[in-house]
Design a protein around this motif. Structure first.
Motif, short mmCIF file in Angstrom:
data_model
loop_
_atom_site.label_atom_id
_atom_site.label_comp_id
_atom_site.label_asym_id
_atom_site.label_seq_id
_atom_site.Cartn_x
_atom_site.Cartn_y
_atom_site.Cartn_z
N GLY A 50 -32.74 152.26 -0.40
CA GLY A 50 -32.78 150.84 -0.68
C GLY A 50 -32.68 150.53 -2.15
N CYS A 51 -32.66 149.26 -2.45
CA CYS A 51 -32.58 148.79 -3.83
C CYS A 51 -33.97 148.80 -4.47
CB CYS A 51 -32.01 147.38 -3.85
SG CYS A 51 -31.76 146.70 -5.52
N SER A 52 -34.00 148.91 -5.79
CA SER A 52 -35.26 148.93 -6.53
C SER A 52 -35.89 147.55 -6.65
CB SER A 52 -35.04 149.48 -7.94
OG SER A 52 -34.58 150.81 -7.89
N ASP A 53 -35.20 146.52 -6.23
CA ASP A 53 -35.68 145.15 -6.38
C ASP A 53 -37.12 145.02 -5.88
OD1 ASP A 53 -36.09 142.24 -5.63
OD2 ASP A 53 -34.08 142.11 -6.49
N SER A 54 -37.97 144.41 -6.71
CA SER A 54 -39.40 144.31 -6.38
C SER A 54 -39.68 143.44 -5.17
CB SER A 54 -40.17 143.75 -7.58
OG SER A 54 -39.72 142.44 -7.92
N ARG A 55 -38.68 142.66 -4.75
CA ARG A 55 -38.86 141.76 -3.61
C ARG A 55 -38.47 142.41 -2.28
NH1 ARG A 55 -34.85 137.40 -5.99
NH2 ARG A 55 -33.79 139.40 -6.36
N ALA A 56 -38.08 143.68 -2.32
CA ALA A 56 -37.56 144.32 -1.11
C ALA A 56 -38.17 145.70 -0.86
CB ALA A 56 -36.04 144.43 -1.19
N PRO A 57 -39.50 145.80 -0.80
CA PRO A 57 -40.13 147.10 -0.53
C PRO A 57 -39.99 147.48 0.95
CG PRO A 57 -41.80 145.39 -0.68
CD PRO A 57 -40.50 144.73 -1.00
N ALA A 58 -39.37 148.61 1.21
CA ALA A 58 -39.03 148.97 2.59
C ALA A 58 -40.25 149.08 3.50
CB ALA A 58 -38.25 150.29 2.60
N GLU A 59 -41.32 149.67 3.00
CA GLU A 59 -42.50 149.85 3.86
C GLU A 59 -43.03 148.51 4.36
OE1 GLU A 59 -42.46 153.44 1.09
OE2 GLU A 59 -42.09 151.29 0.93
N MET A 60 -43.00 147.50 3.50
CA MET A 60 -43.48 146.18 3.90
C MET A 60 -42.47 145.48 4.80
SD MET A 60 -45.36 144.73 0.47
CE MET A 60 -45.91 143.26 1.34
N VAL A 61 -41.20 145.55 4.43
CA VAL A 61 -40.15 144.88 5.19
C VAL A 61 -40.11 145.36 6.64
CG1 VAL A 61 -37.63 144.72 5.41
CG2 VAL A 61 -38.72 144.33 3.19
N PHE A 62 -40.40 146.65 6.83
CA PHE A 62 -40.38 147.22 8.18
C PHE A 62 -41.78 147.41 8.76
CE2 PHE A 62 -36.22 148.80 6.53
CZ PHE A 62 -35.42 148.11 7.44
N ASP A 63 -42.80 146.92 8.07
CA ASP A 63 -44.19 147.00 8.53
C ASP A 63 -44.55 148.42 8.97
OD1 ASP A 63 -46.76 146.08 9.12
OD2 ASP A 63 -46.25 145.76 11.23
N GLN A 64 -44.40 149.35 8.04
CA GLN A 64 -44.73 150.75 8.32
C GLN A 64 -45.82 151.22 7.39
OE1 GLN A 64 -43.43 152.25 11.01
NE2 GLN A 64 -42.30 150.33 11.37
N GLY A 65 -46.50 152.28 7.80
CA GLY A 65 -47.62 152.78 7.04
C GLY A 65 -47.32 154.06 6.29
N LEU A 66 -48.37 154.68 5.79
CA LEU A 66 -48.24 155.93 5.05
C LEU A 66 -47.61 157.01 5.92
CD1 LEU A 66 -51.72 156.05 3.27
CD2 LEU A 66 -49.52 155.42 2.26
N GLY A 67 -46.63 157.71 5.36
CA GLY A 67 -46.02 158.83 6.06
C GLY A 67 -44.93 158.46 7.03
N ASP A 68 -44.63 157.17 7.20
CA ASP A 68 -43.64 156.76 8.19
C ASP A 68 -42.21 156.81 7.68
OD1 ASP A 68 -45.49 156.27 10.22
OD2 ASP A 68 -45.82 154.20 9.56
N LEU A 69 -42.01 156.47 6.42
CA LEU A 69 -40.67 156.35 5.86
C LEU A 69 -40.49 157.24 4.64
CD1 LEU A 69 -40.23 152.46 5.93
CD2 LEU A 69 -39.57 154.11 7.70
N PHE A 70 -39.30 157.82 4.52
CA PHE A 70 -38.90 158.55 3.31
C PHE A 70 -37.99 157.59 2.55
CE2 PHE A 70 -36.40 161.39 0.69
CZ PHE A 70 -37.30 162.40 0.35
N VAL A 71 -38.50 157.02 1.45
CA VAL A 71 -37.81 155.93 0.78
C VAL A 71 -37.23 156.38 -0.55
CG1 VAL A 71 -38.03 153.60 -0.15
CG2 VAL A 71 -39.32 154.25 1.90
N ILE A 72 -35.95 156.08 -0.72
CA ILE A 72 -35.23 156.34 -1.97
C ILE A 72 -34.81 154.97 -2.50
CG2 ILE A 72 -33.26 157.50 -3.04
CD1 ILE A 72 -33.22 159.01 -0.10
N ARG A 73 -35.25 154.63 -3.71
CA ARG A 73 -34.93 153.32 -4.25
C ARG A 73 -34.19 153.45 -5.58
NH1 ARG A 73 -39.84 149.11 -3.72
NH2 ARG A 73 -38.11 147.67 -4.13
N VAL A 74 -33.09 152.73 -5.69
CA VAL A 74 -32.29 152.73 -6.91
C VAL A 74 -31.57 151.39 -6.98
CG1 VAL A 74 -30.34 153.82 -5.71
CG2 VAL A 74 -30.49 153.97 -8.21
N ALA A 75 -31.42 150.86 -8.17
CA ALA A 75 -30.77 149.55 -8.31
C ALA A 75 -29.42 149.54 -7.62
CB ALA A 75 -30.61 149.20 -9.79
N GLY A 76 -29.20 148.53 -6.79
CA GLY A 76 -27.94 148.39 -6.09
C GLY A 76 -27.75 149.32 -4.91
N ASN A 77 -28.82 149.99 -4.48
CA ASN A 77 -28.74 150.97 -3.39
C ASN A 77 -27.46 151.80 -3.47
OD1 ASN A 77 -28.68 147.96 -2.13
ND2 ASN A 77 -26.87 149.07 -1.38
#
Length: 209
Positions: A50-77
């Protein structure tokens, strides 16, 4: 580990909770159980680029908890070698079978790319290294009729960039190609809407192409 389509449904369900302001009790409780995860092997059910944008945190957007997602964030995905390697690592080490390239509306990196195409030299060399990853997906749109509509251009460019990144992951790694062909790995593209809170899975989703 669950398969790709089950993982995709789990993300859809989580995003529906997020968009309707209904948080999962299990995921809230996981915040108080973080110590249990320290000594356990990771088992993320989805990889999110996903993008590094502070308004788009994947764990929150998908309502997931610790250990659920492997997230890679970089500007512009964007997809560069380090991002490909991160996806390879998670897919091979943890057996995760769903990869989501997650863009979002009002993306600053997309706007920066359009600005640079229209006014070359408007960004630093470091920002331009990001812009240059996005440029191939966007420059044709800038030169087309779409480029006459600033809002429509950004919307189209955002989705084009997501699709380009997803396609890069599908075809830019022998490891990922093998997993896609023979072991159920699925790479899809999606866009998160900052206003509605909803995610639209629009690229590479089974049954929709």
């Amino acid at each position: 580990m669950i398969d790709a389509e089950q993982a995709l449904q789990r993300l859809r369900d989580g995003n529906e909770r997020f968009a309707t302001n209904v948080r999962s009790l299990d995921n809230l409780l996981s915040q108080t159980q973080r110590g249990q995860f320290a000594g356990l092997r990771q088992e993320p059910f989805a990889i999110i680029l996903g993008c590094s944008d502070s308004r788009a945190p994947a764990e929150m957007v998908f309502d997931q908890g610790l250990g659920d997602l492997f997230v890679i964030r970089v500007a512009g995905n964007i997809v560069a070698p380090s991002q490909v390697g991160s996806v390879e690592f998670a897919a091979t080490e943890f057996g995760t079978r769903l990869v989501v390239v997650l863009g979002h509306t009002h993306c600053g990196a997309i706007q920066a790319t359009v600005d640079d195409l229209q006014r070359p030299g408007s960004h630093s060399d470091n920002v331009r290294s990001i812009v240059n990853r996005i440029r191939p997906a966007v420059e044709g749109l800038v030169a087309s009729d779409t480029g006459r509509d600033p809002t429509g251009l950004i919307e189209a460019a955002t989705r084009a960039n997501v699709s380009a990144s997803a396609d890069h992951l599908r075809h830019g790694s022998a490891i990922l190609e093998e997993l896609i062909a023979n072991d159920g790995l699925l790479v899809v593209g999606a866009e998160y809407n900052l206003e509605s809170g909803r995610v639209d899975f629009f690229d590479g989703v089974p049954g929709t192409d």
